[in-house]
Design an enzyme around this catalytic site. Structure first.
Site, PDB file in Angstrom:
ATOM      1  N   SER A  50      13.854 -23.504  56.050  1.00 21.29           N
ATOM      2  CA  SER A  50      13.855 -24.956  55.834  1.00 21.29           C
ATOM      3  C   SER A  50      12.791 -25.622  56.682  1.00 21.29           C
ATOM      4  O   SER A  50      12.482 -25.150  57.796  1.00 21.29           O
ATOM      5  CB  SER A  50      15.231 -25.497  56.218  1.00 21.29           C
ATOM      6  N   TYR A  77      22.605 -26.071  62.461  1.00 22.97           N
ATOM      7  CA  TYR A  77      22.140 -25.570  61.156  1.00 22.97           C
ATOM      8  C   TYR A  77      20.668 -25.156  61.249  1.00 22.97           C
ATOM      9  O   TYR A  77      20.281 -24.062  60.847  1.00 22.97           O
ATOM     10  CB  TYR A  77      22.319 -26.648  60.070  1.00 22.97           C
ATOM     11  N   LYS A  91      18.491 -21.275  60.913  1.00 17.42           N
ATOM     12  CA  LYS A  91      17.288 -20.947  60.127  1.00 17.42           C
ATOM     13  C   LYS A  91      16.208 -20.410  61.057  1.00 17.42           C
ATOM     14  O   LYS A  91      15.533 -19.433  60.748  1.00 17.42           O
ATOM     15  CB  LYS A  91      16.788 -22.198  59.384  1.00 17.42           C
TER      16      LYS A  91
END
Ligand code: NAD
Ligand code: UD1
Length: 337
Positions: free
Chosen positions: A124, A148, A152
């Site tokens: 992302s 989050y 990644k």
């Protein structure tokens, strides 16, 4: 070539499954349905006339993964599976680290046992954190602002280290910018649970009358109209980027990072006005304070993907807005999971 899609019943996974099937690939999906409905892949089969078997299970579980690889000869994996709600990740960090990192590591352990070396990973633009200079190039400094994002970032780290230790591996790490829209048929699309966090699904629910108005999170950013600017990319362009990544992986080794974005930045008000114009609707909105953690501007430099993957996003903002509304209007209750 048969491709395993972890998280294949989700928003980006189902659109990619459709592209792969139409391009002649075989597809197997592994999804625990924590944020998806099997109906998405049923509709992919309806649209393509081809089978996409769904195994319901946890891809962080090595036994489950092993059973999938034993049943199907898998040539490549696209790893979409993951929890993705930023706010929830702040409240439940362990759930995010466990689910997202265990899944990445389980794949790295199981794949070589079956001589499967190709993995495409859903990363992302969030890994660029608050880096202020635009456009964002793959070699810009990285760092995250929430759990989050760190899942990644750490997954990218794990995959890079694993590829460095084993020269047979071929990993492509794709940093998505802001995927929106839906397949032009209006049969598959994004189906968020509860009140949407992201802009386009929220606008769609305002348009359908489910929500009263849009809250525009701040109009005092240093941008053209004061609202936040992002790089919105049509989910079908994004899906096609995965085909390009698979082709790239077949002839390269190691781990390589690519942005998947358009290189264009649109503000919140640009999106509202484009949506209104594309669909002949009015979206009532009011300006509220900034959302904590938001940045002013975020857009990609798409040149590395253009040169390396031979891929560029093609669909324009009007198409994104039209297809997003076409899905919402035809499926006001999503897949009714
Ligand atoms: P999504 O929630 O629709 O899809 C993810 C899928 O993974 C869901 O179907 C969920 O049920 C499944 N899943 C989660 N944990 C699993 C596990 N342990 N085992 C098996 N299945 C599991 O999300 P999406 O928008 O399609 O995103 C796909 C990937 O792309 C995610 O990794 C996400 O973090 C990443 N990503 C998404 C965006 C975005 O804006 N949509 C942006 C950047 C990156
Ligand atoms: C979100 C995620 C990010 C993820 C990205 C890609 C958050 C905090 N960040 O980023 O981790 O990588 O999606 O999908 O969730 N906006 C409004 N009103 C709304 C919703 C959004 O004004 O109701 C604005 C936001 O302030 C932002 C823009 O719209 O300026 C886009 O927001 P959103 O769709 O949530 O995406 P990102 O914030 O870019």
């Amino acid at each position: 070539m048969r491709v395993l899609l972890t998280g294949g019943a989700g928003y980006i996974g189902s659109h990619t499954a459709l592209c792969l099937l139409n391009a002649g690939y075989e597809v197997v999906a592994l999804d625990n349905l924590s944020n998806a409905s099997p109906e998405a892949l049923r509709r992919v089969e309806e649209l393509t006339g081809k089978k996409a078997p769904l195994i319901v299970g946890d891809c962080a579980d090595e036994k489950t993964l092993t059973a999938v690889f034993e049943e199907y000869k898998i040539d490549a994996v696209i790893h979409f599976a993951g929890l993705k709600a930023v706010g929830e990740s702040v409240r439940k960090p362990l759930d995010y680290y466990q689910n997202n990192l265990d899944a990445t590591m389980a794949l790295c352990r199981v794949m070589p046992k079956f001589n499967c070396s190709i993995l495409v990973f859903s990363s992302s633009a969030t890994v660029y954190g608050t880096y202020p200079e635009m456009p964002l190039r793959e070699d810009c400094p990285t760092g995250c602002t929430n759990p989050y994002g760190w899942t990644k970032w750490i997954s990218e780290r794990i995959l890079t280290d694993v590829a460095a230790a084993d020269e047979t591996r071929s990993f492509v790490l794709l940093r998505y910018f802001n995927p929106i829209g839906a397949h032009e048929s209006g049969r598959i699309g994004e189906d968020p649970t509860g009140i949407p966090n992201n802009l386009m699904p929220y606008i769609c629910q305002v348009a359908s009358g489910k929500l009263d108005h849009l809250n525009v999170f701040g109009d005092d950013y240093p941008t053209r109209d004061g609202t936040g600017e992002r790089d919105y990319i049509h989910v079908m362009d994004l899906a096609e980027g995965h085909l390009a990544a698979l082709k790239y992986a077949e002839s390269h080794h190691g781990a390589e990072v690519f942005n998947l974005g358009t290189g264009e930045a649109y503000s919140v008000l640009d999106i509202v006005h484009a949506f209104e114009k594309a669909n002949d609707l009015t979206i009532p909105y009011q300006v509220t304070p900034r959302r904590p953690g938001d940045i002013a501007v975020c857009y990609a430099d798409p040149e590395k993907a253009a040169n390396g993957l031979k891929w560029r996003a093609k669909r324009d903002l009007t198409t994104m807005c039209r297809d997003a509304w076409n899905w919402q209007k035809n499926n006001p209750k999503g897949y009714e999971k």
